[in-house]
Enzyme design. Structure first.
Site, short mmCIF file in Angstrom:
data_model
loop_
_atom_site.label_atom_id
_atom_site.label_comp_id
_atom_site.label_asym_id
_atom_site.label_seq_id
_atom_site.Cartn_x
_atom_site.Cartn_y
_atom_site.Cartn_z
N ALA A 206 51.67 51.69 18.13
CA ALA A 206 51.22 50.42 18.71
C ALA A 206 51.19 50.55 20.23
CB ALA A 206 52.18 49.31 18.29
N ASN A 207 50.88 49.47 20.91
CA ASN A 207 51.01 49.46 22.38
C ASN A 207 51.54 48.11 22.83
OD1 ASN A 207 48.66 47.68 23.10
ND2 ASN A 207 47.58 49.30 22.00
N ARG A 208 51.72 47.96 24.14
CA ARG A 208 52.44 46.79 24.66
C ARG A 208 51.58 45.56 24.86
NH1 ARG A 208 57.35 48.80 26.47
NH2 ARG A 208 57.30 50.97 27.16
N SER A 209 50.31 45.61 24.50
CA SER A 209 49.45 44.44 24.78
C SER A 209 49.91 43.22 23.99
CB SER A 209 48.00 44.77 24.40
OG SER A 209 47.24 43.60 24.47
N ALA A 272 43.63 46.16 23.81
CA ALA A 272 44.09 47.51 24.13
C ALA A 272 43.95 48.34 22.85
CB ALA A 272 45.54 47.48 24.60
#
Ligand code: CTP
Length: 402
Positions: A206-209, A272
């Site tokens: 995943a990512n931090r968006s 993102a």
């Protein structure tokens, strides 16, 4: 957005009256002049002082004995750009429907030609009672804007339909009614959030968006008249009037965005998107006892580049760039290579900027104009600047279709 607008905020006697304080604060923050009117019932739930302190003038409650004017009900209603009742009890709905003018608020509602927004909140049994259903239907037919309650936890621990709509959705409806309508009839699709690429049945890359900036763009566009589709990986409260398509992976997002691109005038990729994903996702859960897994990655499709390659004449394509170094040069290269009309570049390493924050600072880059810097501001303010730019790109396209 609401600068110079005079909004009467009517508060009636329900437990959700405490949320009127948050609504009042948001309206004032958006630039409105808020005239608060409370019923006697509301005073059982919140203090006048609290609301007076946050509103633009002191709370009014009395039809009689007003020191400043002998006819407050007509003055308040005549001077309003909009009347908002939140929360509205079953009694208020009935009185308004019947034209009963027993207190200052019901008098004001009857003595106005301004648009009226009513936000009912009550127990499920009351909300579903035929008399309430009937009153709401009649008010709606007369052109009153009803912001329907949500389902959720109610007073006394009950759960069901009847909880006051989220303050952000209520304020969004007000903005929709009073704000500029420079995107009327325009269709826009916005992607928001970070994609999640499965490793196995449990784990993802995943990512931090947080999706907040994309949701703010969607809310601002809808408030200015656009018909908005939000392709989202997160479950934030959807802005009023926006259709949400839920997706999780880059591949699902690509499918949804490519389909939407066929019939939307404006495309905004604020999501993102993962650039890499595991080349296989294990069916079950990878077990610790089997040792450290070797995860092979493969590239995901570049959704935005694909949309740039198939962009229709007159369509506006907007990308975001998350950078930590050489912000302008890197973003300018993305603007060119993905055939964008606008790129919104943010330095995600800077304090209070980008992922998960409520504030952002960006640089807006266009192929044919000087970069525009938007200093640290709320994500909604950044969204406003993005939408202003999209409006100006569209008018340029109309003047010079080539
Ligand atoms: N984007 C996309 N599909 C991808 C990757 C990015 O559509 N697979 C879009 C993003 O939504 C954003 C823009 O491309 O609007 C730029 O994304 P960003 O992550 O800043 O750049 P990348 O093109 O992925 O390049 P890099 O990660 O090397 O900076």
């Amino acid at each position: 957005m609401l600068e110079g607008k005079r909004i009467v905020l009517g508060v009636t006697g329900g437990i959700a009256a405490y949320k009127a304080i948050e609504i009042c604060r948001r309206l004032v923050d958006a630039g409105a002049h808020v005239v608060p009117v409370m019923t006697a019932g509301a005073e059982h739930f919140i203090g006048r002082t609290t609301l007076s302190a946050l509103a633009s003038e002191p709370v009014q409650t009395q039809l009689w004995d007003n020191p400043t004017t002998p006819i407050p009900h007509t003055r308040i209603g005549q001077g309003a750009d909009l009347i908002l009742v939140a929360p509205a009890t079953a009694r208020l709905l009935a009185a308004y429907r019947m034209g009963l003018s027993t207190d200052l608020l019901t008098n004001t509602l009857i003595a106005t030609r301004a648009p009226v927004v009513v936000c009912p909140a009550m127990h499920t049994e009351m909300w579903e009672h035929p008399s309430v259903v009937d009153n709401v239907a009649v008010l709606r037919e007369r052109g009153v804007h009803i912001v329907e309650p949500e389902s959720g936890r109610l007073a006394g621990g009950d759960v069901g339909a009847g909880r006051l709509a989220d303050p952000s959705a209520i304020v969004a409806r007000v903005e929709q009614l009073l704000g500029p309508k420079d995107l009327d009839g325009v269709t826009m699709v916005v992607s928001a959030g970070g994609t999640r690429e499965p490793i196995d049945a449990v784990r993802v890359i995943a990512n931090r968006s947080s999706g907040k900036q994309g949701y703010a763009v969607a809310a601002e566009a809808a408030a200015r008249g656009a018909r908005v589709t939000l392709v989202s990986t997160v479950s934030l409260v959807a802005p009023a009037g926006v259709e949400v398509v839920a997706v999780e992976t880059a591949e699902q997002m690509q499918r949804a965005m490519t389909a939407a691109a066929l019939d939307h005038d404006v495309i905004v990729m604020s999501a993102a998107v993962a650039d890499f994903r595991p080349n296989v996702a294990a069916d079950g859960k990878l077990k610790k006892r089997d040792g450290i897994p070797e995860i092979m990655l493969e590239p995901t499709p570049d959704i935005l580049a694909g949309l740039g390659a198939t962009k229709r004449q007159g369509q506006v394509l907007v990308g975001f760039a998350a950078e930590t170094d050489d912000l302008v040069a890197n973003a300018a290269e993305k603007l060119r290579s993905k055939r964008l009309d606008l790129i919104v570049a943010n330095d995600v390493g800077a304090p209070r900027v980008g992922f998960a924050h409520d504030t952002n600072a960006v640089t807006l880059l266009r192929p044919d104009a000087e970069p525009v810097e938007i200093d640290l501001a709320s994500k909604r303010d950044v969204a406003r600047a993005v939408i202003d730019t999209i409006v100006s790109i569209r008018s340029r396209h109309r003047q010079d279709p080539a």
